[in-house]
Design a protein around this motif. Structure first.
Motif, PDB file in Angstrom:
ATOM      1  N   UNK B  29      42.910  42.730  42.001  1.00  0.00           N
ATOM      2  CA  UNK B  29      43.455  42.091  40.809  1.00  0.00           C
ATOM      3  C   UNK B  29      42.564  42.457  39.638  1.00  0.00           C
ATOM      4  N   UNK B  30      43.163  42.542  38.472  1.00  0.00           N
ATOM      5  CA  UNK B  30      42.400  42.873  37.276  1.00  0.00           C
ATOM      6  C   UNK B  30      41.945  44.316  37.337  1.00  0.00           C
ATOM      7  N   UNK B  31      40.977  44.641  36.503  1.00  0.00           N
ATOM      8  CA  UNK B  31      40.510  46.024  36.483  1.00  0.00           C
ATOM      9  C   UNK B  31      39.160  46.102  35.801  1.00  0.00           C
ATOM     10  N   UNK B  32      38.634  47.294  35.773  1.00  0.00           N
ATOM     11  CA  UNK B  32      37.351  47.536  35.102  1.00  0.00           C
ATOM     12  C   UNK B  32      36.238  46.705  35.702  1.00  0.00           C
ATOM     13  N   UNK B  33      35.500  46.031  34.836  1.00  0.00           N
ATOM     14  CA  UNK B  33      34.343  45.241  35.261  1.00  0.00           C
ATOM     15  C   UNK B  33      34.759  44.060  36.139  1.00  0.00           C
ATOM     16  N   UNK B  34      35.916  43.445  35.774  1.00  0.00           N
ATOM     17  CA  UNK B  34      36.303  42.181  36.413  1.00  0.00           C
ATOM     18  C   UNK B  34      37.189  42.385  37.625  1.00  0.00           C
ATOM     19  N   UNK B  35      37.228  43.567  38.163  1.00  0.00           N
ATOM     20  CA  UNK B  35      38.141  43.831  39.278  1.00  0.00           C
ATOM     21  C   UNK B  35      37.778  42.942  40.468  1.00  0.00           C
ATOM     22  N   UNK B  36      38.822  42.307  41.045  1.00  0.00           N
ATOM     23  CA  UNK B  36      38.617  41.486  42.238  1.00  0.00           C
ATOM     24  C   UNK B  36      39.278  42.199  43.406  1.00  0.00           C
ATOM     25  N   UNK B  37      38.485  42.579  44.393  1.00  0.00           N
ATOM     26  CA  UNK B  37      39.067  43.203  45.589  1.00  0.00           C
ATOM     27  C   UNK B  37      39.395  42.096  46.570  1.00  0.00           C
ATOM     28  N   UNK B  38      40.577  41.530  46.425  1.00  0.00           N
ATOM     29  CA  UNK B  38      40.969  40.377  47.239  1.00  0.00           C
ATOM     30  C   UNK B  38      41.160  40.793  48.696  1.00  0.00           C
TER      31      UNK B  38
END
Ligand SMILES: Nc1ncnc2c1ncn2[C@@H]1O[C@H](COP(=O)(O)OP(=O)(O)O)[C@@H](O)[C@H]1O
Ligand SMILES: [Mg+2]
Lengths: 318, 377
Positions: B29-38
């Motif tokens: 979810x999200x991208x760049x710095x804040x990417x969450x690999x759920x």
């Protein structure tokens, strides 16, 4: 007081009952006292003016406006019949009824268009991230910051023959000569739609925003296609908002005054203009009052029917 | 869409064949710095008619994995197969999979019966069949009397049953359950655990069950996948997971565990010899599918696989008893080993209480032959 309360616990029932009744009476008195301001406001601003209108509608019209203090039903008779100038016989004259019918159709059309375009808008707003939603609500309410008259005139400037729209289309080569939009049924409904759209969007948004969107997922999970989810889950749950939005658009649209006056150019009268005329150039106050009451009765009947049809469903999952 | 839940390539299923294959699936979810690999590069195969549990702490990606199977999310990478067919791109209403939502998500504007019949209705089944199936489902979850109630007029436990019946009614290939019992109180939860097992047995449907409760997972599952931070750490039967944890997180998350630093001296065909801090040599099971090499390793010993003894000479480990906690059925002994590490022993209580040890005592610990498990690190 303290003593009675104390003994109430010790003595037989009738005393306790007496204390309870006294307390109840006291609380009834306080309740009345507390609600007095609202009752006064309702009385002064709601009931008294209405009574004035009722009384005036049964009086005679004075020649230069105002009323003559004699009982008369002319205002009501004049709604449906015309007096022959020669022999005073009454002929059925549906001119005013036609205005009512037109107003009803305009209001209905406006409501339908508002619902059709307002629903997707409200849905879009309700499905934004929570932090964004307030900005969308703000955006919808911005038109309220300016005057209705100014906004209606702006619509006029846009759609008139040499208006923004026609000039733009001619410049783009889409048309050769201006499309006549102003002073038509189209311009009135457009104006009404534009004026009342926020009243549709906001209640729809309020009920959609409260909706649990996991129910939508549950619908998809149970093999409902997008259309089925809309009809079987989202719409029923948004019904309170749909009902409220339709009422908030239909009622004021039915009695609209400024919009048909400006965008209809005086040729496509609606009820509001008819009433307005009686207090202006028409100089027939009783007739204006009677019209106002007939409009009220009309709204009341329409609403009762509407609530009968939709209200039952709303209550079921209140 | 007449007939069954949208069917995908009817094929004859061999026993043990995969109902769902998840192949290297990732979801961010999200991208760049804040990417969450759920969900992070997960592969697993769920067998037909299996009660499969996704177990892990809150935020480890269980719900996301379930939503990927249901179709509410689409994988960033990898693919999902149902009965051997790629369903990665199908919308949820085209997957023969149903979900029991964590909050039940019952339709508030419908009755219990209408809720249960909704899926069948959407599949275009004839009215008589819907009505018959609804009645059968109501009976299955023991809710016959409440058929015509509104869902707001029934208790949490009853809503749970309706949610189950609603999801089972279209006879999905796979039933997904996202922490369905977490909102129930203790007693009701125990009842529903049994109920769920019964339903799975009676319907023969593959259940994929999500929970963060290790005890629930151990008691209910045929197999468990332990997840952490979007990754599946270990898949196995409850016994495998408990007795033979593959890594520290799994051992720690499930049950009480003692960790020891040890040295692997030699190994052959799944069994190795480790030297414990005390110098004692023990046989140890090796991690199932991981290469090991001689040298420093971590090993785990379950508290109930160790016993206290006063015969220090024969003990594998020695230590001093810190605290003794009595639990009725058993007693927990907390020790400090000679090497300085804490260690816990759980011993069943007997009526004669002969082997009771007291705090402050110097005691020895004996380990049964297959008590030591080497972790992969
Ligand atoms: N729609 C989403 N948008 C952004 N982040 C999400 C979304 N859904 C889940 N996550 C994040 O993915 C991670 C896994 O979440 P989830 O699958 O709900 O975990 P679990 O069910 O195991 O508690 C969490 O860090 C969560 O914040
Ligand atoms: Mg979750």
């Amino acid at each position: 007081m303290a003593e009675t309360t104390f003994s109430a616990g010790l003595l037989p029932d009738d005393n306790a009952e007496h204390v309870a009744r006294a307390a109840e009476q006291a609380s009834v008195r306080t309740r009345w006292a507390l609600s007095l301001p609202s009752l006064l406001i309702i009385g002064i601003f709601g009931i008294v003016p209405l009574l004035v209108i009722v009384v005036y509608s049964f009086l005679g019209a004075a020649a230069y406006g105002g009323v003559e203090w004699r009982f008369s039903t002319d205002a009501y008779v004049g709604f449906l019949f015309q007096k022959d100038i020669f022999d005073d016989t009454l002929h059925f004259a549906p001119d005013y009824l036609q205005i009512y019918l037109r107003s009803f159709l305009f209001a209905l059309g406006t409501t339908a268009i508002c619902l059709l375009l307002g629903f997707p808008t409200a849905y879009f707003m309700a499905t934004r991230p929570p932090a964004q939603r307030n900005y969308w609500v703000l955006l919808i309410t911005i038109p309220f910051w300016s005057n209705l008259l100014v906004r209606t005139l702006a619509v006029m400037l846009i759609i008139r023959d040499e208006g923004l729209l026609n000039d733009g289309l001619i410049w783009a080569g889409a048309i050769q000569k201006p499309v006549i939009m102003l002073y038509t049924n189209f311009s009135i409904v457009l104006g009404l739609f534009y004026s009342y759209l926020p009243f549709m969007i906001l209640p729809l948004y309020a009920s959609l925003e409260k909706m649990d969107f996991r129910l939508v997922e549950a619908g998809f999970d149970l093999y409902a296609t997008r259309g089925k989810v809309l009809r079987r889950i989202i719409m029923p749950l948004a019904l309170p908002g749909i009902v409220a939005g339709c009422m908030l658009v239909f009622i004021p649209a039915l009695g609209a005054y400024v919009t048909p006056l400006i965008l209809g150019g005086g040729t496509h009268l609606m009820i509001g203009d008819l009433i307005g005329q009686q207090f202006g150039s028409g100089r027939n106050w009783p007739f204006g009052c009677a019209q106002a009451l007939i409009l009220m009765a009309f709204v009341l009947v329409t609403l009762t029917l509407y609530v009968r049809l939709s209200g039952g469903k709303v209550q079921q999952h209140g | 869409m007449h007939g069954q839940a949208p069917s995908i390539a009817p094929r004859v299923a061999a026993a043990g064949e995969a109902a769902i294959s998840i192949e290297r699936v990732s979801k961010s979810f999200g991208g760049g710095e804040d990417i969450v690999r759920a969900v992070d590069d997960v592969s697993l195969a769920i067998r037909k008619n299996e009660f499969f549990t996704l177990l892990g702490p809150s935020g480890c990606g269980k719900t996301t994995l379930l939503r990927l199977i249901a179709g509410f999310e689409h994988p960033t990478r990898g693919r999902l197969l149902l009965d051997g067919q790629d369903i990665s791109a199908l919308p949820p209403f085209k997957r023969p999979v149903n979900t029991v939502f964590q909050n039940y998500a019952l339709f508030p504007h419908m009755t219990v019966a209408q809720n249960i019949g909704f899926g069948l209705e959407m599949l275009g089944k004839p009215r008589a069949e819907i009505s018959a199936t609804v009645d059968r489902m109501l009976k299955l979850v023991r809710m016959e009397e409440l058929k015509n109630r509104r869902t707001s007029q029934i208790s949490g436990g009853q809503q749970q049953r309706v949610a189950l019946a609603r999801a089972l009614a279209p006879q999905p290939k796979v039933l997904l359950l996202d922490e369905p019992l977490s909102a129930l109180d203790f007693k009701l939860r125990k009842d529903m655990q049994i109920e769920l097992k019964r339903l799975q047995h009676e319907t023969g449907i593959t259940f994929v069950f999500v929970t963060h409760d290790q005890e629930e997972a151990l008691t209910m599952s045929d197999r468990i996948a332990v997840m952490n931070k979007g990754k599946v750490l270990q898949i196995g039967s409850p016994r495998d997971i408990y007795d033979r944890p593959a890594e520290r997180f799994v051992a720690n998350f499930i049950g009480d565990t003692n960790f020891l630093d040890a040295e692997l001296e030699s190994f052959a065909s799944g069994i190795g010899t480790v030297r414990l801090p005390s110098g004692a040599r023990m046989n140890a099971s090796l991690p199932v599918d991981a290469a090991v090499s001689n040298g420093k390793v971590s090993v785990v010993v379950r508290p109930e696989h160790a016993r206290l003894t006063r015969d220090l000479a024969s003990a594998a480990l020695k230590g001093k008893l810190d605290t003794v906690v009595y639990f009725g059925t058993d007693t927990h002994y907390h020790l400090k080993l000679a090497s300085g590490e804490p260690f816990m022993v759980r011993q069943q209580n007997t009526r004669d209480g002969a082997a009771a040890f007291a705090a402050g005592e110097d005691v020895g610990i004996t380990l049964s032959d297959n008590a030591v498990q080497v972790l992969r690190d």
